[in-house]
Design a protein around this motif. Structure first.
Motif, PDB file in Angstrom:
ATOM      1  N   ASN A   1       0.957  -1.333  -0.105  1.00  0.00           N
ATOM      2  CA  ASN A   1       0.040  -0.026   0.003  1.00  0.00           C
ATOM      3  C   ASN A   1       0.872   1.334   0.008  1.00  0.00           C
ATOM      4  O   ASN A   1       1.995   1.421   0.691  1.00  0.00           O
ATOM      5  N   HIS A   2       0.285   2.044  -0.997  1.00  0.00           N
ATOM      6  CA  HIS A   2       1.126   3.331  -0.711  1.00  0.00           C
ATOM      7  C   HIS A   2       0.369   4.719  -0.625  1.00  0.00           C
ATOM      8  O   HIS A   2      -0.620   4.783  -1.434  1.00  0.00           O
ATOM      9  N   LEU A   3       0.537   5.650   0.274  1.00  0.00           N
ATOM     10  CA  LEU A   3       0.246   6.696   0.731  1.00  0.00           C
ATOM     11  C   LEU A   3       0.909   7.907  -0.127  1.00  0.00           C
ATOM     12  O   LEU A   3       2.160   8.207   0.442  1.00  0.00           O
ATOM     13  N   LEU A   4       0.425   8.697  -1.081  1.00  0.00           N
ATOM     14  CA  LEU A   4       1.478   9.531  -1.636  1.00  0.00           C
ATOM     15  C   LEU A   4       1.000  10.994  -1.173  1.00  0.00           C
ATOM     16  O   LEU A   4      -0.150  10.937  -0.553  1.00  0.00           O
ATOM     17  N   LEU A   5       1.761  11.745  -1.488  1.00  0.00           N
ATOM     18  CA  LEU A   5       1.379  13.303  -0.898  1.00  0.00           C
ATOM     19  C   LEU A   5       1.372  14.354  -2.329  1.00  0.00           C
ATOM     20  O   LEU A   5       2.062  13.967  -3.189  1.00  0.00           O
TER      21      LEU A   5
ATOM     22  N   LEU B   1       5.709  19.162   4.582  1.00  0.00           N
ATOM     23  CA  LEU B   1       5.125  19.792   5.571  1.00  0.00           C
ATOM     24  C   LEU B   1       5.363  21.432   5.252  1.00  0.00           C
ATOM     25  O   LEU B   1       4.572  22.096   5.700  1.00  0.00           O
ATOM     26  N   LEU B   2       6.638  21.606   5.263  1.00  0.00           N
ATOM     27  CA  LEU B   2       7.121  23.056   5.214  1.00  0.00           C
ATOM     28  C   LEU B   2       6.677  23.879   3.809  1.00  0.00           C
ATOM     29  O   LEU B   2       7.003  25.250   3.767  1.00  0.00           O
ATOM     30  N   ARG B   3       5.910  23.181   2.920  1.00  0.00           N
ATOM     31  CA  ARG B   3       5.515  23.853   1.996  1.00  0.00           C
ATOM     32  C   ARG B   3       4.080  24.213   1.763  1.00  0.00           C
ATOM     33  O   ARG B   3       3.360  24.434   1.047  1.00  0.00           O
ATOM     34  N   GLY B   4       3.409  23.790   3.118  1.00  0.00           N
ATOM     35  CA  GLY B   4       2.059  24.060   3.402  1.00  0.00           C
ATOM     36  C   GLY B   4       1.043  23.036   2.977  1.00  0.00           C
ATOM     37  O   GLY B   4       1.569  21.961   2.418  1.00  0.00           O
ATOM     38  N   GLU B   5      -0.144  23.264   3.339  1.00  0.00           N
ATOM     39  CA  GLU B   5      -1.156  22.273   2.801  1.00  0.00           C
ATOM     40  C   GLU B   5      -1.368  21.882   1.627  1.00  0.00           C
ATOM     41  O   GLU B   5      -1.538  20.673   1.369  1.00  0.00           O
ATOM     42  N   SER B   6      -0.861  22.561   0.584  1.00  0.00           N
ATOM     43  CA  SER B   6      -0.889  22.361  -0.935  1.00  0.00           C
ATOM     44  C   SER B   6       0.031  20.954  -1.088  1.00  0.00           C
ATOM     45  O   SER B   6      -0.002  20.470  -2.173  1.00  0.00           O
ATOM     46  N   ALA B   7       1.140  21.066  -0.262  1.00  0.00           N
ATOM     47  CA  ALA B   7       1.984  19.874  -0.377  1.00  0.00           C
ATOM     48  C   ALA B   7       1.713  18.724   0.369  1.00  0.00           C
ATOM     49  O   ALA B   7       2.525  17.628   0.339  1.00  0.00           O
ATOM     50  N   CYS B   8       0.761  18.870   1.266  1.00  0.00           N
ATOM     51  CA  CYS B   8       0.267  17.428   2.175  1.00  0.00           C
ATOM     52  C   CYS B   8      -0.734  16.892   1.993  1.00  0.00           C
ATOM     53  O   CYS B   8      -1.179  15.921   2.974  1.00  0.00           O
ATOM     54  N   ARG B   9      -1.423  17.247   0.859  1.00  0.00           N
ATOM     55  CA  ARG B   9      -2.818  16.365   0.467  1.00  0.00           C
ATOM     56  C   ARG B   9      -2.489  15.025   0.158  1.00  0.00           C
ATOM     57  O   ARG B   9      -1.847  14.858  -0.572  1.00  0.00           O
ATOM     58  N   PRO B  10      -3.153  13.915   1.062  1.00  0.00           N
ATOM     59  CA  PRO B  10      -2.879  12.638   0.852  1.00  0.00           C
ATOM     60  C   PRO B  10      -3.372  11.952  -0.517  1.00  0.00           C
ATOM     61  O   PRO B  10      -4.782  12.582  -0.862  1.00  0.00           O
ATOM     62  N   LEU B  11      -2.830  11.144  -1.082  1.00  0.00           N
ATOM     63  CA  LEU B  11      -3.315  10.634  -2.535  1.00  0.00           C
ATOM     64  C   LEU B  11      -3.115   8.990  -2.311  1.00  0.00           C
ATOM     65  O   LEU B  11      -2.134   8.566  -2.107  1.00  0.00           O
ATOM     66  N   VAL B  12      -4.070   8.238  -2.900  1.00  0.00           N
ATOM     67  CA  VAL B  12      -4.060   6.965  -3.036  1.00  0.00           C
ATOM     68  C   VAL B  12      -4.641   6.604  -4.359  1.00  0.00           C
ATOM     69  O   VAL B  12      -5.528   7.334  -5.065  1.00  0.00           O
ATOM     70  N   ALA B  13      -4.045   5.400  -4.983  1.00  0.00           N
ATOM     71  CA  ALA B  13      -4.690   5.143  -6.295  1.00  0.00           C
ATOM     72  C   ALA B  13      -6.153   4.736  -6.216  1.00  0.00           C
ATOM     73  O   ALA B  13      -6.411   3.801  -5.360  1.00  0.00           O
ATOM     74  N   ARG B  14      -6.774   5.058  -7.250  1.00  0.00           N
ATOM     75  CA  ARG B  14      -8.115   4.827  -7.006  1.00  0.00           C
ATOM     76  C   ARG B  14      -8.510   3.449  -7.171  1.00  0.00           C
ATOM     77  O   ARG B  14      -9.531   2.659  -6.597  1.00  0.00           O
ATOM     78  N   VAL B  15      -7.820   2.537  -8.209  1.00  0.00           N
ATOM     79  CA  VAL B  15      -8.192   1.250  -8.561  1.00  0.00           C
ATOM     80  C   VAL B  15      -6.855   0.219  -8.135  1.00  0.00           C
ATOM     81  O   VAL B  15      -7.409  -0.680  -7.317  1.00  0.00           O
ATOM     82  N   SER B  16      -5.890   0.516  -8.596  1.00  0.00           N
ATOM     83  CA  SER B  16      -4.440  -0.182  -8.291  1.00  0.00           C
ATOM     84  C   SER B  16      -3.401   0.296  -8.534  1.00  0.00           C
ATOM     85  O   SER B  16      -3.286   1.289  -9.235  1.00  0.00           O
TER      86      SER B  16
END
Length: 415
Positions: free
Chosen positions: A58-62, A180-195
């Motif tokens: 599993n991978h959680l991207l930002l 983190l130091l680039r603010g909220e726009s760089a911290c939004r979590p993203l995951v693969a929708r399907v795989s």
């Protein structure tokens, strides 16, 4: 005059990234992969017992992973990731039942409603990580107590895949600078929708094939031959590939075969990652996102897709030595508590995936810049470069590091 050819050995994310960048740099591309499919540790497969498509991890991207998002744009797959519109990370403490949502942003320190219970404003100022020396570990630089266990440990262990008592503080600081130091726009979590395969691998292969790249599977590199300052022949078992005068090679292999081929002198200690996949239909996770952070259990993160709940545990050294059924029971216990299922709910059909050599141990010895630290993209041969999350990209061994390494390798041989 014939087009320069770039031979890329390894079709994981680093190799695919290098292939795409090589095409942009004007190379004809040949891509070789020892396995029967591309993707390396970022792959999907059909589990016949469960009848489901699973990711090997599993991978959680930002949203601050700029090179990864640019890679997805190149292959037309940016919209295959999903996540909240704001930076929010829901958590639950399995020991106490408390829940909270971390909401990082420009407000430093974060306001009380955006923090974990039992933490104070000063806990969110990681300045010592940003100025850490090469021999320092993460726990040298952060306060102990609630903020360590409820904020920094779950976030940084998953990124570094190394216990924080041994993990490089300098690498952690570099990671925070890009997120983190680039603010909220760089911290939004993203995951693969399907795989993972549908997001990162299949669209990349299709893009390369449309561009005329040659892709060969079940081709294991067994030797390199050099003439002076350049590599002039690749050996794949009984087959030999002679290089033209202007051809170049990128080794995008895992660290062990690359190190053996080139006699690299670097630490090869690894850390495992444990993933569990449980066949269960759940309408939603607590917190309302496709993922949930866990504190106080065996699992560290839950991920939800239709028909399946997956868990991830990083730096899972002791856990990885247990039998699969014992691991499944521990992980299922955490899922039951997190989802509020009836006590004693039977373990559903499942698959336990042990990645015992998931990444290098990201210790100061590996990351600190000493004589045995990670090598850069360049090598002693002018037409040979290295790619892989284990090379010196300035980041921990992550998807972002793998993608960046492909670019750095192409830049190293584009003379």
């Amino acid at each position: 005059m014939s087009q320069r050819r770039l031979h890329i050995v390894g079709a994981g994310l680093a190799g695919l990234s290098a292939a795409l960048r090589g095409l942009e740099a004007g190379f004809a591309v040949s891509l070789y992969e020892a396995a029967g499919q591309a993707g390396g540790r970022c792959r999907s497969y059909t589990d016949t017992a469960l009848g489901l498509t699973l990711d090997n991890g599993n991978h959680l991207l930002l949203s601050g992973n700029r090179e990864t998002l640019a890679y997805l744009e190149r292959i037309g797959a940016r919209d295959t990731l999903t996540g909240p519109e704001r930076a929010r990370f829901p958590f639950i403490d399995l020991a106490t039942g408390e829940s909270w949502t971390l909401q990082p942003g420009f407000l430093m320190p974060w306001l009380p409603g955006r923090r974990a219970p039992g933490t104070k404003a000063a806990d969110y100022l990681p300045w010592r990580l940003l100025t850490a020396g090469p021999d320092m570990v993460v726990t040298d630089c952060l306060p102990q107590g609630s903020v360590m266990e409820r904020v920094w440990r779950p976030l940084l262990v998953s990124a570094l895949n190394t216990p924080l008592e041994r993990a490089s503080a300098r690498l952690a600081g570099r990671l925070l600078r890009e997120t983190l130091l680039r603010g909220e726009s760089a911290c939004r979590p993203l995951v693969a929708r399907v795989s993972l395969g549908a997001s990162f691998i299949d669209p990349a292969l299709a893009t390369l094939q449309r561009a005329g790249a040659v892709i060969r599977f079940r081709e294991r590199l067994t030797g390199l031959e050099a003439e002076g300052e350049r590599i002039d022949r690749l050996t794949f078992g009984d087959r030999h590939v002679a290089l033209e005068a202007d051809d170049a090679v990128i080794l995008a292999l895992p660290v062990e075969p690359a190190s053996a081929l080139l006699r690299l002198d670097m630490p090869l200690e690894h850390q495992p990652i444990m993933n569990g996949h449980f066949q269960i239909e759940v309408a939603a996770l607590p917190g309302g996102e496709a993922f949930l952070g866990l504190v106080g259990g065996t699992a560290e993160w839950l991920f939800r897709r239709d028909g399946i709940i997956s868990t991830t545990t990083s730096a899972a050294g002791i856990l990885s030595e247990l039998p699969a059924e014992e691991i499944a029971a521990l992980l299922w216990r955490d899922i039951v508590r997190a989802l509020g299922l009836p006590a004693g709910s039977p373990v559903p059909p499942h698959r336990i995936v042990k990645e015992k050599r998931a990444t290098l141990a990201q210790t100061p010895a590996m990351a600190g810049g000493g004589s045995r630290a990670r090598p850069g993209a360049g090598t002693g041969w002018r037409n040979l470069a290295l790619a892989g999350d284990w090379t010196d990209t300035g980041l921990p061994c992550t998807i972002e590091s793998a993608v960046r390494s492909g670019r750095l390798a192409v830049e190293a041989i584009s003379y």
